[in-house]
Write a protein that holds these residues in place. Structure first.
Motif, mmCIF file in Angstrom:
data_model
loop_
_atom_site.group_PDB
_atom_site.id
_atom_site.type_symbol
_atom_site.label_atom_id
_atom_site.label_comp_id
_atom_site.label_asym_id
_atom_site.label_seq_id
_atom_site.Cartn_x
_atom_site.Cartn_y
_atom_site.Cartn_z
ATOM 1 N N ALA A 1 -20.113 -66.968 -121.099
ATOM 2 C CA ALA A 1 -21.487 -66.742 -121.568
ATOM 3 C C ALA A 1 -22.525 -67.255 -120.582
ATOM 4 O O ALA A 1 -22.228 -68.086 -119.716
ATOM 5 C CB ALA A 1 -21.679 -67.456 -122.911
ATOM 6 N N ASP A 2 -23.744 -66.756 -120.736
ATOM 7 C CA ASP A 2 -24.852 -67.216 -119.885
ATOM 8 C C ASP A 2 -25.365 -68.574 -120.340
ATOM 9 O O ASP A 2 -25.556 -69.483 -119.548
ATOM 10 C CB ASP A 2 -25.997 -66.176 -119.869
ATOM 11 C CG ASP A 2 -26.588 -65.919 -121.248
ATOM 12 O OD1 ASP A 2 -25.878 -66.067 -122.261
ATOM 13 O OD2 ASP A 2 -27.782 -65.567 -121.333
ATOM 14 N N ILE A 3 -25.595 -68.703 -121.635
ATOM 15 C CA ILE A 3 -26.130 -69.964 -122.157
ATOM 16 C C ILE A 3 -25.776 -70.080 -123.639
ATOM 17 O O ILE A 3 -25.720 -69.072 -124.345
ATOM 18 C CB ILE A 3 -27.668 -70.043 -121.932
ATOM 19 C CG1 ILE A 3 -28.187 -71.461 -122.166
ATOM 20 C CG2 ILE A 3 -28.434 -69.051 -122.770
ATOM 21 C CD1 ILE A 3 -29.582 -71.706 -121.573
ATOM 22 N N ILE A 4 -25.526 -71.306 -124.060
ATOM 23 C CA ILE A 4 -25.313 -71.540 -125.494
ATOM 24 C C ILE A 4 -26.495 -72.343 -125.988
ATOM 25 O O ILE A 4 -26.825 -73.398 -125.425
ATOM 26 C CB ILE A 4 -24.006 -72.325 -125.749
ATOM 27 C CG1 ILE A 4 -22.801 -71.489 -125.321
ATOM 28 C CG2 ILE A 4 -23.895 -72.722 -127.226
ATOM 29 C CD1 ILE A 4 -21.484 -72.242 -125.334
ATOM 30 N N ASN A 5 -27.119 -71.807 -127.008
ATOM 31 C CA ASN A 5 -28.214 -72.539 -127.626
ATOM 32 C C ASN A 5 -27.689 -73.066 -128.960
ATOM 33 O O ASN A 5 -27.119 -74.135 -129.028
ATOM 34 C CB ASN A 5 -29.419 -71.597 -127.733
ATOM 35 C CG ASN A 5 -30.676 -72.355 -127.992
ATOM 36 O OD1 ASN A 5 -30.752 -73.561 -127.742
ATOM 37 N ND2 ASN A 5 -31.661 -71.689 -128.505
ATOM 38 N N LEU A 6 -27.822 -72.277 -130.013
ATOM 39 C CA LEU A 6 -27.256 -72.691 -131.299
ATOM 40 C C LEU A 6 -25.904 -72.031 -131.562
ATOM 41 O O LEU A 6 -25.293 -72.260 -132.595
ATOM 42 C CB LEU A 6 -28.223 -72.329 -132.439
ATOM 43 C CG LEU A 6 -29.594 -72.987 -132.337
ATOM 44 C CD1 LEU A 6 -30.512 -72.494 -133.440
ATOM 45 C CD2 LEU A 6 -29.463 -74.506 -132.409
ATOM 46 N N ALA A 7 -25.473 -71.208 -130.636
ATOM 47 C CA ALA A 7 -24.223 -70.431 -130.756
ATOM 48 C C ALA A 7 -24.318 -69.385 -131.868
ATOM 49 O O ALA A 7 -23.297 -68.958 -132.426
ATOM 50 C CB ALA A 7 -23.011 -71.340 -130.983
ATOM 51 N N SER A 8 -25.544 -68.967 -132.191
ATOM 52 C CA SER A 8 -25.693 -67.996 -133.281
ATOM 53 C C SER A 8 -25.031 -66.659 -132.942
ATOM 54 O O SER A 8 -24.463 -66.013 -133.836
ATOM 55 C CB SER A 8 -27.160 -67.798 -133.646
ATOM 56 O OG SER A 8 -27.915 -67.674 -132.486
ATOM 57 N N SER A 9 -25.068 -66.257 -131.661
ATOM 58 C CA SER A 9 -24.441 -64.977 -131.317
ATOM 59 C C SER A 9 -22.915 -65.058 -131.477
ATOM 60 O O SER A 9 -22.278 -64.073 -131.848
ATOM 61 C CB SER A 9 -24.814 -64.548 -129.898
ATOM 62 O OG SER A 9 -24.622 -65.596 -128.998
ATOM 63 N N TYR A 10 -22.343 -66.220 -131.236
ATOM 64 C CA TYR A 10 -20.896 -66.391 -131.447
ATOM 65 C C TYR A 10 -20.578 -66.301 -132.946
ATOM 66 O O TYR A 10 -19.636 -65.634 -133.343
ATOM 67 C CB TYR A 10 -20.438 -67.782 -130.989
ATOM 68 C CG TYR A 10 -20.368 -68.007 -129.505
ATOM 69 C CD1 TYR A 10 -19.152 -67.969 -128.833
ATOM 70 C CD2 TYR A 10 -21.505 -68.320 -128.771
ATOM 71 C CE1 TYR A 10 -19.066 -68.219 -127.475
ATOM 72 C CE2 TYR A 10 -21.433 -68.572 -127.412
ATOM 73 C CZ TYR A 10 -20.215 -68.519 -126.768
ATOM 74 O OH TYR A 10 -20.144 -68.772 -125.422
HETATM 75 O O1 LIG Z 1 -26.434 -69.912 -128.550
HETATM 76 P P1 LIG Z 1 -27.079 -68.670 -129.127
HETATM 77 O O2 LIG Z 1 -27.810 -69.012 -130.392
HETATM 78 O O3 LIG Z 1 -26.057 -67.589 -129.316
HETATM 79 O O4 LIG Z 1 -28.201 -68.164 -128.121
HETATM 80 C C1 LIG Z 1 -27.894 -67.873 -126.777
HETATM 81 C C2 LIG Z 1 -27.707 -66.400 -126.532
HETATM 82 O O5 LIG Z 1 -28.904 -65.736 -126.952
HETATM 83 C C3 LIG Z 1 -29.406 -64.960 -125.872
HETATM 84 O O6 LIG Z 1 -28.890 -63.679 -125.938
HETATM 85 P P2 LIG Z 1 -29.474 -62.590 -126.931
HETATM 86 O O7 LIG Z 1 -28.683 -62.608 -128.212
HETATM 87 O O8 LIG Z 1 -30.943 -62.779 -127.040
HETATM 88 O O9 LIG Z 1 -29.080 -61.252 -126.204
HETATM 89 P P3 LIG Z 1 -29.486 -60.679 -124.752
HETATM 90 O O10 LIG Z 1 -28.494 -61.278 -123.797
HETATM 91 O O11 LIG Z 1 -29.305 -59.212 -124.925
HETATM 92 O O12 LIG Z 1 -30.890 -61.065 -124.423
HETATM 93 C C4 LIG Z 1 -28.878 -65.633 -124.633
HETATM 94 O O13 LIG Z 1 -28.838 -64.752 -123.535
HETATM 95 C C5 LIG Z 1 -27.528 -66.139 -125.059
HETATM 96 O O14 LIG Z 1 -26.508 -65.210 -124.796
#
Ligand SMILES: O=P(O)(O)OC[C@H]1O[C@H](OP(=O)(O)OP(=O)(O)O)[C@H](O)[C@@H]1O
Length: 300
Positions: free
Chosen positions: A168-177
């Protein structure tokens, strides 16, 4: 390459490309985050591909995803765009090597497939799969998936016995996971216990993944020690270092201080982009730190 050296390569590349940016003087505006709160730094890891290149690549990916093309066509085109960008830019390539070295130094797990989610993960998951010579699993936000082999050709694959490393590019809250990638990988029957992320923005994301039995490996844990390292490497100045410390002590106190000193007249600023305008408006209307009574003019 040591852990420290890998972190340094990535941090330097991000600084050069404005992917890691700090407020380095009181004249500079704060960064307005998606949450609608201001802060003294920001990190955008896709800039590792180059500041301009990252913008162009993201736009191309967005357009490809909008077009009514097959997933095979989209995945193939995205793979070509990313691989060409890595080949064309030595610093992007060296950053991927640093990320991979960091991963290899910190575990013994041997993934048999690399997964990456739409869109920004692909800046890293595609080249990592290529360098490891394993298939790449494209995860789309719609719930679709598509697999390419180690040479980039579309393939059908029995995923049941495979072990995925999600990059992944970045983990913030990991909501996308939680919302997408974990359920998708589970439905496909792929073993998934580990993720490699270029950066981690919040401990909450690591905790959320741990609850789902996924451990996080990342060379850039964005926290006080990382800013100390950046300061020692001369990548950020003393002003930024001190105020980031204040921010970690108390985001509310930092925001109070910023509003007290801030002489940026947002209502007069002509070049505000829409996203920033919306975030400032949201901050004013939601007043998350209850600062309205102290700054009636700002909130007016
Ligand atoms: O830790 P999280 O809460 O999952 O947030 C981080 C993710 O959110 C963003 O992607 P986004 O879902 O905005 O999609 P994108 O890459 O299409 O911009 C970002 O690029 C990470 O992949």
């Amino acid at each position: 390459m040591s852990n420290k050296a890998a972190t340094q390569v990535l941090l330097e590349r991000l600084t050069e490309t404005n992917g890691f940016s700090v407020r380095n003087s009181s004249e500079k505006d704060a960064y307005w985050y998606t949450s609608g709160k201001p802060g003294p730094f920001y990190i955008n890891t896709e800039n590792i591909a180059g500041e301009h290149a990252a913008e162009v690549i993201l736009e191309n990916i967005t357009n490809l995803l909008k077009d009514n093309l097959s997933r095979e066509h989209q995945a193939g085109a995205i793979l070509d765009i990313i691989n060409q960008a890595v080949d064309a830019d030595q610093a992007y390539n060296a950053s991927i090597d640093a990320l991979l070295d960091y991963y290899k130094l910190n575990n013994t797990y041997k993934p048999t497939i690399i997964s990456g989610g739409e869109r920004r993960d692909w800046f890293f998951s595609i080249p990592i799969a290529k360098k490891l010579q394993v298939p790449h699993l494209f995860l789309f936000k719609s719930g679709d998936y598509h697999i390419t082999d180690h040479e980039g050709k579309s393939i059908e694959l029995e995923l049941r016995d495979m072990s995925a490393l999600h990059v992944a590019d970045i983990i913030n809250l990991a909501s996308s996971y939680l919302k997408r990638w974990i359920p998708m990988l589970q439905n496909l029957g792929v073993a998934f216990t580990e993720t490699l992320s270029v950066a981690v923005r919040s401990q909450e994301g690591i905790d959320n993944l741990r609850k789902n039995n996924v451990s996080v490996i990342s060379p850039l844990i964005v926290d006080r020690p990382l800013f100390t390292e950046a300061y020692n490497l001369d990548l950020i100045n003393e002003f930024a270092f001190n105020e980031i410390g204040q921010f970690y002590d108390s985001p509310k106190d930092w925001t109070r201080h910023f509003l007290a000193e801030n002489n940026i007249e947002y209502s007069q600023a002509l070049n505000l982009d829409t996203a920033k305008k919306d975030r400032i408006e949201f901050f004013k209307s939601s007043d998350p730190y209850h600062l309205k009574s102290e700054f009636p003019l700002f909130f007016a």
